[in-house]
Scaffold this active site. Structure first.
Site, PDB file in Angstrom:
ATOM      1  N   CYS A   3       0.832  -1.206   0.000  1.00 33.36           N
ATOM      2  CA  CYS A   3       0.000   0.000   0.000  1.00 33.36           C
ATOM      3  C   CYS A   3       0.868   1.258   0.000  1.00 33.36           C
ATOM      4  O   CYS A   3       1.571   1.518  -0.968  1.00 33.36           O
ATOM      5  CB  CYS A   3      -0.987  -0.029   1.166  1.00 33.36           C
ATOM      6  SG  CYS A   3      -2.341   1.141   0.926  1.00 33.36           S
ATOM      7  N   GLU A  48      -2.483  -9.038   2.889  1.00 34.33           N
ATOM      8  CA  GLU A  48      -2.846  -9.581   4.208  1.00 34.33           C
ATOM      9  C   GLU A  48      -4.354  -9.508   4.463  1.00 34.33           C
ATOM     10  O   GLU A  48      -4.841 -10.105   5.412  1.00 34.33           O
ATOM     11  CB  GLU A  48      -2.054  -8.863   5.308  1.00 34.33           C
ATOM     12  CG  GLU A  48      -2.529  -7.470   5.707  1.00 34.33           C
ATOM     13  CD  GLU A  48      -2.120  -6.347   4.758  1.00 34.33           C
ATOM     14  OE1 GLU A  48      -1.698  -6.633   3.620  1.00 34.33           O
ATOM     15  OE2 GLU A  48      -2.256  -5.169   5.156  1.00 34.33           O
ATOM     16  N   HIS A  63      -3.760  -4.822  -0.376  1.00 28.30           N
ATOM     17  CA  HIS A  63      -3.351  -5.423   0.899  1.00 28.30           C
ATOM     18  C   HIS A  63      -3.418  -6.943   0.788  1.00 28.30           C
ATOM     19  O   HIS A  63      -4.489  -7.521   0.968  1.00 28.30           O
ATOM     20  CB  HIS A  63      -4.277  -4.950   2.024  1.00 28.30           C
ATOM     21  CG  HIS A  63      -4.064  -3.524   2.400  1.00 28.30           C
ATOM     22  ND1 HIS A  63      -3.160  -3.134   3.358  1.00 28.30           N
ATOM     23  CD2 HIS A  63      -4.608  -2.388   1.916  1.00 28.30           C
ATOM     24  CE1 HIS A  63      -3.160  -1.822   3.468  1.00 28.30           C
ATOM     25  NE2 HIS A  63      -4.030  -1.334   2.602  1.00 28.30           N
TER      26      HIS A  63
END
Lengths: 253, 200
Positions: B83, B183, B181
């Site tokens: 990001c 994650e 992202h």
């Protein structure tokens, strides 16, 4: 192309999911981490947790709930409920929230929004806007706070615009009148807010079936929030997404 | 056998919990660091980041990490930038005029120019070319108002479209930089992290 989002919402009190009608008449609806993971596996795009604890003890239980949910969840998690300060928000982020929602405290102190946006970025600062219909407001909708108990005399569109100027990144728009009723989202409310702001708007309050969600997306919603429909196993997220895709809405497969 | 250790640069901004959780679910342990030596030498290093470009660069400068990150990438060691992390690797950003980025990637960051809602918050389709080492096509979770429209001098670009095309991710040697992202991108994101760990 960006897809439309389906967001199960978990109202949490004392470490359990609860669900009421028009913010009252609360019933138990399951274990938060188990449910959140189940919804992710069914294709949920995000999870929202609203802490509706009434006591400090219940609130502490919610903190451990958030870290338990985070441990199993690999999609975004928004947490709101009782956030009054930047430190409150930071504590939730440290437990594992990706976005923090503010409501009552932001109405009382709008500067909280700009502080959150500066500190964590707009994409992290979410406004939970609760509104009910009111003939006294130009838009026909009034902001309510303190779990809907307190009318504010503020027009819902005015507040949404102001929050946008202060740097809010997204609005979770809940219809107090429709919450938990399954009577459908408040479409005129959704239209009024989504045309007033340039940030994404999440429709909340009243989802009863897929047609309600289709109407919300047609009225400008970028995402829909639902609780009862999923908690009581009326539909799975998978079924809802397949039905919405059949209506021509772009869903993440 | 010892667990694989992933070093996450602690840039001081909050939600590291999601990043740590994602690596823990893959069986790794995570270490937070602000030490230039670890940022330079540890085997797996992540540059996360949310918040504003100017503030992010200022933190790297104060922590004395600019040189370590640059040297790490130049010497071909693996780095995952996420990001704002990707944006900090670029030359500059419209978000914070007059502030130099790390200039590891040849690109500039600008605001989305689109009637779509800003920020972009949600799942968007990423298209990866077949020669990609880590990246695969699929849906990723984005949360950004700014993006790089193009980056030159990299091995692989995976674009996405939000009003216009932008760089969703790129690869250069051991560097994997993602605007999205991983994650928070469900099973698709987890498999990307898994390939990055295995390939480093």
């Amino acid at each position: 192309m960006i897809t439309k989002r389906i967001i199960p919402c978990l109202d949490i009190r004392g470490g359990r999911i609860v669900k009421g009608v028009q913010f009252g008449n609360i019933k138990d609806a399951g274990n938060p981490a188990e449910r959140a993971k189940l919804y992710e596996d069914q294709g949920a795009d995000e999870i929202v947790i609203l802490d509706i604890s009434a006591t400090d003890e219940e609130r502490r239980a919610c903190f451990s709930t958030i870290s338990a949910v985070r441990a199993v969840l690999s999609i975004p998690l928004t947490v709101g409920g009782g956030v009054r300060t930047v430190d409150d928000a930071r504590a939730l982020l440290q437990e594992g929230a990706d976005k923090v929602a503010v409501n009552t405290a932001a109405v009382r102190n709008p500067e909280l929004i700009s502080l959150l946006a500066e500190q964590f970025g707009s994409q992290c600062a979410i406004l939970a806007l609760d509104a009910r219909s009111s003939g006294l407001m130009p838009s026909g909708y009034e902001v309510v706070v303190s779990s809907g108990k307190e009318p504010t005399g503020i027009d819902a569109t005015t507040w949404a615009r102001r929050a946008g100027e202060l740097g809010i990144g997204e609005i979770v728009l809940t219809s107090f009148d429709r919450d938990g009723t399954g009577a459908g989202y408040d479409i005129p409310l959704l239209q009024a807010i989504s045309t007033s702001v340039s940030v994404p708007v999440i429709a909340s309050g009243g989802a009863g079936n897929v047609d309600d969600m289709v109407q919300a997306f047609e009225a400008g919603a970028d995402a829909v929030l639902a609780a009862s429909i999923f908690h009581y196993n009326r539909s799975t997220v998978t079924e809802v997404k397949a039905a919405l895709a059949a209506h021509g809405l772009l869903m993440r497969p | 056998m010892a667990k694989t250790s992933v070093t996450i640069i602690a840039t001081g901004v909050a939600n590291i919990a999601s990043m740590r959780g994602a690596f823990h679910r893959l069986g790794c342990e995570t270490v937070l660091t602000q030490e230039p030596a670890r940022v330079l030498e540890d085997s797996l290093v992540v540059l996360p980041g949310v918040g504003a470009f100017g503030a992010g660069m200022e933190r790297l400068r104060v922590l004395g990490l600019e040189g370590a990150i640059r040297e790490r990438v130049t010497s071909g060691r693996s780095l995952l930038a996420v990001c704002l992390g990707l944006q900090l690797l670029c030359r500059s950003s419209e978000e914070s005029p007059g502030i130099d980025g790390l200039s590891i990637l040849d690109g500039v960051v600008e605001r989305f120019r689109t009637p779509e809602r800003i920020p972009q918050l949600g799942w968007n389709e990423v298209t990866a070319p077949p020669e990609a080492r880590y990246l695969r096509s699929g849906y990723a979770y984005f949360a950004n108002s700014f993006c790089a429209r193009s980056i030159t001098g990299v091995d692989v670009i995976a674009p996405a479209t939000y009003g216009h095309q932008f760089v969703a991710a790129c690869e250069r040697g051991g560097l994997l930089a993602c605007q999205f992202h991983p994650e928070l991108s469900g099973a698709w994101g987890a498999s990307l992290l898994d390939r990055w760990i295995a390939g480093a």
